[in-house]
Design an enzyme around this catalytic site. Structure first.
Site, PDB file in Angstrom:
ATOM      1  N   MET A  33      14.012  79.316  19.289  1.00  0.00           N
ATOM      2  CA  MET A  33      15.600  78.951  19.965  1.00  0.00           C
ATOM      3  C   MET A  33      16.618  78.871  18.861  1.00  0.00           C
ATOM      4  SD  MET A  33      14.839  76.499  22.992  1.00  0.00           S
ATOM      5  CE  MET A  33      15.017  74.939  22.037  1.00  0.00           C
ATOM      6  N   HIS A  37      15.320  77.004  10.255  1.00  0.00           N
ATOM      7  CA  HIS A  37      15.156  76.360   9.180  1.00  0.00           C
ATOM      8  C   HIS A  37      14.067  76.765   8.477  1.00  0.00           C
ATOM      9  CE1 HIS A  37      12.239  74.147  11.334  1.00  0.00           C
ATOM     10  NE2 HIS A  37      13.247  73.748  12.276  1.00  0.00           N
ATOM     11  N   HIS A  40      10.744  77.431  10.412  1.00  0.00           N
ATOM     12  CA  HIS A  40      10.485  78.809  11.454  1.00  0.00           C
ATOM     13  C   HIS A  40      10.066  80.033  10.287  1.00  0.00           C
ATOM     14  CE1 HIS A  40      13.732  76.668  13.972  1.00  0.00           C
ATOM     15  NE2 HIS A  40      12.734  76.873  14.858  1.00  0.00           N
ATOM     16  N   GLN A  64      13.893  74.480  30.062  1.00  0.00           N
ATOM     17  CA  GLN A  64      13.185  73.489  29.248  1.00  0.00           C
ATOM     18  C   GLN A  64      14.025  72.180  28.842  1.00  0.00           C
ATOM     19  OE1 GLN A  64      11.990  76.440  25.929  1.00  0.00           O
ATOM     20  NE2 GLN A  64      12.038  74.579  24.634  1.00  0.00           N
ATOM     21  N   GLY A 150       4.640  76.418  15.951  1.00  0.00           N
ATOM     22  CA  GLY A 150       4.530  75.455  14.928  1.00  0.00           C
ATOM     23  C   GLY A 150       3.783  74.019  15.366  1.00  0.00           C
ATOM     24  N   GLN A 156       3.064  71.289  22.679  1.00  0.00           N
ATOM     25  CA  GLN A 156       3.535  72.721  23.209  1.00  0.00           C
ATOM     26  C   GLN A 156       2.382  73.717  22.901  1.00  0.00           C
ATOM     27  OE1 GLN A 156       7.688  74.436  22.933  1.00  0.00           O
ATOM     28  NE2 GLN A 156       6.680  75.300  20.970  1.00  0.00           N
ATOM     29  N   SER A 188      13.337  70.135  11.680  1.00  0.00           N
ATOM     30  CA  SER A 188      13.804  70.455  13.310  1.00  0.00           C
ATOM     31  C   SER A 188      15.151  70.743  13.140  1.00  0.00           C
ATOM     32  CB  SER A 188      13.300  69.138  13.859  1.00  0.00           C
ATOM     33  OG  SER A 188      13.956  69.292  15.032  1.00  0.00           O
ATOM     34  N   SER A 189      15.495  71.758  14.241  1.00  0.00           N
ATOM     35  CA  SER A 189      17.037  72.112  14.214  1.00  0.00           C
ATOM     36  C   SER A 189      17.674  70.838  14.744  1.00  0.00           C
ATOM     37  CB  SER A 189      17.074  73.188  15.420  1.00  0.00           C
ATOM     38  OG  SER A 189      16.352  74.230  15.236  1.00  0.00           O
TER      39      SER A 189
HETATM   40  O1  PAF Z   1       9.428  75.792  20.138  1.00  0.00           O
HETATM   41  C1  PAF Z   1      10.451  76.348  20.706  1.00  0.00           C
HETATM   42  O2  PAF Z   1      11.352  76.545  19.695  1.00  0.00           O
HETATM   43  C2  PAF Z   1      10.490  76.636  22.101  1.00  0.00           C
HETATM   44  O3  PAF Z   1       9.834  75.547  22.679  1.00  0.00           O
HETATM   45  C3  PAF Z   1      10.136  77.751  22.334  1.00  0.00           C
HETATM   46  C4  PAF Z   1       8.643  78.120  22.021  1.00  0.00           C
HETATM   47  C5  PAF Z   1      10.721  79.229  21.601  1.00  0.00           C
HETATM   48  C6  PAF Z   1      10.205  78.181  23.647  1.00  0.00           C
HETATM   49  O4  PAF Z   1      11.518  78.350  24.021  1.00  0.00           O
END
Ligand code: PAF
Length: 290
Positions: A33, A37, A40, A64, A150, A156, A188-189
């Protein structure tokens, strides 16, 4: 000259993927998204180890976020992200807009039933349906061979694994290690929302996980005692308000009520100020907390 391909449409993305597939190149995918950082970037590096060409998507997925969540204020920096993605060695950036991802009258949503219910699913009832739906769309758009997620968002990751198996995607799902700040805070962002005092307080999550891992390795295997150890550390931090502190099976996410096993995981969601932070770790075995 930039070597990163910047793709904003489905046609451009599909043409590029087709060309790579015609050359029998293995496609890796890192959905994000944005507001990238080092966590990612480590996922991009991992994708590069598993494939020949890596596509990173940047899309802040509205479905989401719940109605009272931080969609509007979610941090964005597409220009900065583009530079970081290129620097990390990825080959393409896909940044679709809402019209591409949710065409008018979109009616199809993906729900991974049981795994989406506990933990973050309790506090965020629409969250995982939004994640599963957008990842399905992104998988169909990109058609990667391998996709990297991650472990900070461990629930997730398990949901994506289950969905990939259930929907016959034929994509290899790879989990990337949590990348932490020097005091242990998982990157985390959303850490950008913390003021200096809250930022210091946020280290209580990783402290609690470390305490639990130490307790387990010293012979404390009772689920109750391990949970108490984590709760105690979080309670010591006055700015922290726990949302959940739970011990669950790493694969099924079922609650552990009696004796815990090394592979079981401690899951935490804690509010520091108005920022909701999550973290998790296995009770034993290799872990970035060591
Ligand atoms: O983990 C994330 O950044 C989001 O949940 C994802 C997997 C890109 C879906 O929008």
């Amino acid at each position: 000259m930039s070597s990163l391909m910047v793709l904003a449409t489905l046609d451009a993305l599909r043409q590029q993927v087709k060309a790579w597939k015609q050359q029998s190149l293995k496609i890796g995918f890192v959905p994000t998204m944005g507001y990238l950082h080092d966590g990612h970037l480590s996922l991009i590096h991992l994708a590069l180890e598993h494939s020949d060409r890596v596509i990173v998507s940047v899309y802040v997925n509205p479905t989401q976020f719940g109605p009272n969540e931080d969609l509007a204020q979610y941090p964005r920096d597409l220009e900065g992200d583009q530079a970081k993605i290129e620097q990390a060695g990825a080959h393409a950036l896909f940044y679709p807009d809402d019209a591409i991802m949710y065409p008018d009258n979109a009616q199809t949503f993906v729900n991974v039933k049981n795994l989406s219910r506990p933990l973050c699913g309790e506090d965020r009832p629409v969250h995982f349906e939004g994640v599963a739906t957008v990842v399905t769309k992104l998988f169909n758009a990109v058609r990667p061979d391998v996709a990297v997620f991650g472990k900070k968002d461990y629930q997730q990751l398990q949901i994506i694994r289950q969905m990939t198996q259930d929907l016959l995607f034929g994509i290899e799902i790879v989990g990337g290690a949590i990348v932490r700040e020097s005091d242990g805070l998982a990157m985390s962002s959303r850490n950008a929302y913390l003021n200096p005092e809250q930022r210091q307080a946020a280290a209580c999550l990783s402290r609690a996980l470390r305490t639990v891992r130490q307790a387990f390795s010293s012979g404390t295997h009772s689920a109750d005692e391990l949970l108490q150890a984590a709760k105690y550390v979080i309670a010591e931090e006055s700015l922290a308000q726990p949302q959940y502190i739970e011990l669950r099976n790493s694969t099924t996410l079922e609650t552990i009520t009696e004796e815990a096993q090394a592979s079981d995981r401690m899951f935490l969601a804690v509010r520091v100020g108005s920022t909701r932070l999550i973290d998790n770790a296995p009770l034993a075995g290799p872990c970035e907390l060591d």
